[in-house]
Design a protein around this motif. Structure first.
Motif, PDB file in Angstrom:
ATOM      1  N   UNK A 187      96.729  -2.113  82.240  1.00 43.57           N
ATOM      2  CA  UNK A 187      96.451  -2.566  83.180  1.00 43.57           C
ATOM      3  C   UNK A 187      97.727  -4.179  82.832  1.00 43.57           C
ATOM      4  N   UNK A 208     101.635  12.141  79.206  1.00 39.86           N
ATOM      5  CA  UNK A 208     101.802  12.382  77.870  1.00 39.86           C
ATOM      6  C   UNK A 208      99.696  12.534  77.399  1.00 39.86           C
ATOM      7  N   UNK A 209      98.933  12.908  76.529  1.00 37.61           N
ATOM      8  CA  UNK A 209      97.916  12.652  76.309  1.00 37.61           C
ATOM      9  C   UNK A 209      97.611  11.092  75.782  1.00 37.61           C
ATOM     10  N   UNK A 210      96.680  10.761  76.783  1.00 41.88           N
ATOM     11  CA  UNK A 210      96.105   9.887  76.610  1.00 41.88           C
ATOM     12  C   UNK A 210      96.904   8.614  78.095  1.00 41.88           C
ATOM     13  N   UNK A 241      96.204   7.154  79.898  1.00 41.59           N
ATOM     14  CA  UNK A 241      95.665   5.723  80.798  1.00 41.59           C
ATOM     15  C   UNK A 241      96.132   4.467  80.275  1.00 41.59           C
ATOM     16  N   UNK A 242      96.109   4.503  78.917  1.00 44.31           N
ATOM     17  CA  UNK A 242      96.509   3.099  78.122  1.00 44.31           C
ATOM     18  C   UNK A 242      97.852   2.771  77.707  1.00 44.31           C
ATOM     19  N   UNK A 272      95.048   0.837  87.017  1.00 44.14           N
ATOM     20  CA  UNK A 272      94.503   1.338  85.936  1.00 44.14           C
ATOM     21  C   UNK A 272      92.919   2.409  86.021  1.00 44.14           C
ATOM     22  N   UNK A 273      91.974   1.751  87.056  1.00 47.30           N
ATOM     23  CA  UNK A 273      90.557   2.327  86.979  1.00 47.30           C
ATOM     24  C   UNK A 273      90.527   3.957  87.831  1.00 47.30           C
ATOM     25  N   UNK A 295      92.140   6.616  85.774  1.00 48.37           N
ATOM     26  CA  UNK A 295      90.892   6.740  84.978  1.00 48.37           C
ATOM     27  C   UNK A 295      90.495   7.588  85.523  1.00 48.37           C
TER      28      UNK A 295
END
Lengths: 422, 309
Positions: free
Chosen positions: A184, A237-239, A241-242, A396-397, A400
């Motif tokens: 974010x 990819x894995x993860x 969200x960040x 971003x919320x 996720x």
């Protein structure tokens, strides 16, 4: 006794003379401080500063720091009016805010009185005009591009819908279908997301700058956000969200993603055989388009003079030198810097040869992409950093799964309105 | 003092009043020595605090400046601010979760070390190393361990075919990640205090229990643990107050995400002050946090004095 007094007088005279000499040396040697955050161009400027010192006799203390450290340091210097900075890196996205707060010195007279301003891309230079005054010279202009794996994808997707489908087709445990920024922030997920939402006809305001009605929760923006979240959760990819640009570049360089859409300064390093294990399998393509056309991201960075500086003349000489054709051409050779702000730099044979060897289409794709950009890709208003952060948090919320895409835009709409009402 | 008064050769009444006078003189003398410290503490702690309180009562904005309004409007806004209420929830989750895990880990290691001391005194030094590492470095190390594309933990899980956790994709995962990093950095504080308290547990009590046939586990729960109660209480409160000020771990590891689900109150004050330029509102959040921490400190001081008396 007499001898002792003579000694005392002699020592006093000697010390005074030394101090006077040192004082005059100080007076002769002008010294300026420069603060920038790390980009290929700023690292390149720092490397070449000796040349400026030799040419002008002005001593330069250059500090190149990480972006987060820069923002904190510059905020302290501006609000405290410490006067310890003479030249400062001015991201165009912060310009309106800094000018509104009175933190930058207008450079209009200096720019008009110099031949140096003539050779910039006009749009890059006018970015630094606020209410008829100039507040900086551009040193970097990047635009959006796509890097894709030629061993996995034959023809790069032309639309966002095709991009989503292609990502899903090539996605595997070893290689993600696509990677983009998701962290974010106004300069993170909000740097890339408008490439999609604008392609679907989405906007931030009804008709910027004439009609500033907030339209963040429009159906067009929702369509774009739906595509972004679906594409990245299904084929990221894995993860996912960040992820910010350093992780995305590292992943693409390690062969962990099939497509990467970002600014040129991040896309080009994936073509570097020294850092990228898949450099020979990377192709470049324009940013995909949508029903409303193509809207590549744009980011402009320049150099300005803080209002608290008492050495504006020396500071301007440095800015003029750092953004000159000669210095930009040297940096384009020394660093990964196709983001020069003067078209003439691309005509230098050694520069043209270097980037043609990296990818024959790079310079042409960059120029074409730049012509597709709109100046207010991210609205250039003082409140943008706050607005971008508010939308970025909600997006971003949604990515996720904490809230739905519609809820994210509804929340963002209310928060943007609240920020504008303050 | 009594000895000093008697030495003057005065009568009992006079000597008592003389003692009081002398005590006052001594106190004045001692005060002269600590005046500079009081002045410096006042200058560097009290004045900024007053400044922050004054700022929280204005509408000062970094860009727009001061609109000329004074009052409690920032505090009234706090009550209705869903992000502030969320930040309190996050702060308490991080504090309660972190302190509980740190107490368990710190106490367990302290009890273990108490058993093997003095043969393995070096182990104490080994376990205190994390306490000396700056929090930013701690955060960077744990960030790389929890980032799926960089993590050796995920690589190992992937190698044996197990699913890879994505810590920063949910509120529970991200809060757990911060709690783990915080525990690694701060369990030595708990361990050292409990270890010191364990030195004060009389050995003969444990020996008597052993002679009566009590198991080690029973001895620990029935004899050692009750005697550690004051130390455990104190260390809990100290750590609780400290965890209210969470910042570097959040800033480096999650930036308050995913979304806003790890924006604790201290971090939210930073966001409002420096990202959103609402310095007066950020000051109001800080003042509220200060009052909360002040109550907690007062509680610590009271319990401490009760234990000591």
């Amino acid at each position: 006794m007499k001898s002792s007094r003579t000694w005392k007088i002699a020592i006093s005279v000697a010390v005074t003379a030394m101090l006077c000499q040192t004082g005059s040396a100080w007076a002769q040697e002008e010294e300026i401080s420069v603060l920038m955050f790390s980009l290929p161009v700023t690292r390149g400027i720092a490397e070449l500063t000796d040349q400026f010192e030799e040419e002008t006799g002005i001593k330069v203390n250059v500090e190149v720091v990480g972006q987060n450290v820069f923002e904190n340091q510059v905020m302290l210097a501006f609000t405290g009016r410490t006067g310890d900075l003479d030249v400062v890196h001015v991201p165009a996205i912060q310009l309106q805010r800094w000018v509104a707060a009175g933190w930058l010195t207008p450079m209009t007279d200096k720019v008009n009185g110099s031949d140096n301003a003539a050779g910039f891309f006009p749009s890059a230079l006018t970015t630094y005009d606020v209410a008829g005054e100039n507040y900086g010279l551009p040193m970097f202009v990047e635009t959006g591009l796509m890097a894709y794996r030629t061993d996995l994808i034959d023809t790069p997707p032309a639309t966002w819908e095709e991009t989503k489908n292609t990502a899903a087709e090539v996605h595997s445990d070893a290689t993600a279908g696509i990677v983009m920024r998701t962290s974010p922030g106004q300069g993170f997920n909000m740097f890339v997301l408008p490439m999609i939402t604008r392609a679907y006809g989405g906007k931030f305001f009804a008709d910027f700058p004439g009609d500033m009605s907030v339209v963040v929760d429009s159906p067009e923006n929702l369509q774009g956000l739906d595509l972004y979240t679906a594409m990245l959760t299904e084929s990221g990819p894995p993860g996912v969200s960040n992820i910010n640009y350093p992780e995305a570049v590292a992943l693409m360089q390690a062969g962990g993603a099939a497509m990467f859409i970002d600014g040129t300064s991040n896309v080009v390093p994936t073509l570097d055989p020294e850092t990228s294990s898949v450099a020979d399998k990377i192709g470049l393509a324009p940013v995909p388009e949508g029903p409303a056309g193509r809207s590549p991201a744009i980011a402009v960075h320049g150099l300005g003079i803080p209002a608290s500086s008492s050495k504006a003349d020396a500071a301007y000489r440095f800015i003029e030198w750092a953004t000159s054709e000669d210095v930009q051409a040297q940096i384009a050779i020394n660093e990964s810097y196709p983001d020069f702000t003067r078209p003439a730099v691309g005509e230098h044979q050694d520069v043209a040869d270097k980037y043609a060897a990296i990818n024959p289409d790079l310079i042409q794709l960059r120029s074409a992409s730049l012509s597709d950009t709109i100046p207010n890709y991210r609205p250039l208003i003082p409140q943008w950093p706050e607005i971008g952060a508010a939308i970025g948090d909600n997006v971003n919320s949604a990515l996720n799964g904490i809230i739905t895409n519609a809820e994210a835009l509804k929340n963002a709409q209310a928060e943007v309105q609240e920020i504008l009402d303050q | 003092m009594q000895h000093h008064a008697t030495a003057t050769g005065l009568g009992p009444a006079t000597s008592l009043s003389g003692t009081a006078t002398l005590r006052r003189q001594k106190q004045r003398e001692y005060l002269r020595f600590i005046y500079p410290t009081i002045f410096l503490v006042g200058l560097f702690s009290f004045l900024p605090l007053v400044g922050m309180l004054a700022l929280s009562l204005t509408d000062y904005h970094l860009i727009n400046g001061w609109g000329g309004t004074w009052g409690l409007q920032n505090f009234a806004r706090l009550v209705l601010d869903a992000r502030f209420l969320n930040s309190i929830y996050v702060m308490l989750a991080l504090s309660i979760g972190g302190v509980a895990v740190q107490l368990l880990v710190g106490t367990a290691i302290a009890v273990g070390l108490d058993q093997i001391v003095p043969r393995w005194k070096i182990a104490r030094g080994f376990f205190t190393i994390p306490f000396a590492v700056p929090h930013v470095a701690v955060a960077l190390v744990w960030l790389s361990l929890f980032t799926p594309t960089l993590s050796p933990i995920n690589a190992a899980l992937d190698a044996v075919g197990l699913p890879q956790p994505t810590w920063f994709s949910s509120q529970t995962g991200a809060i757990s990640a911060i709690v783990i990093a915080d525990t690694w950095a701060n369990f030595p504080f708990v361990m050292l205090l409990i270890l010191a308290a364990l030195q004060g547990v009389p050995r003969d009590l444990k020996e008597a229990a052993a002679i009566d046939g009590a198991s080690q586990l029973r001895t620990f729960f029935v004899i050692t643990l009750p005697l550690l109660k004051p130390a455990l209480l104190l260390v809990t409160l100290f750590r609780f107050i400290e965890t209210l000020k969470h910042f570097p771990l959040i800033y480096v590891m999650t930036k308050g995400g995913p979304g806003r689900s790890t924006q604790a109150t201290n971090y939210y004050a930073y966001v409002q002050s420096f990202e959103n330029s609402n310095v007066s509102y950020g000051a109001a959040i800080s003042v509220t946090l200060f009052i909360f921490a002040g109550f907690a400190s007062f509680w610590v001081a009271r319990i401490n004095s009760r234990i000591n008396s």
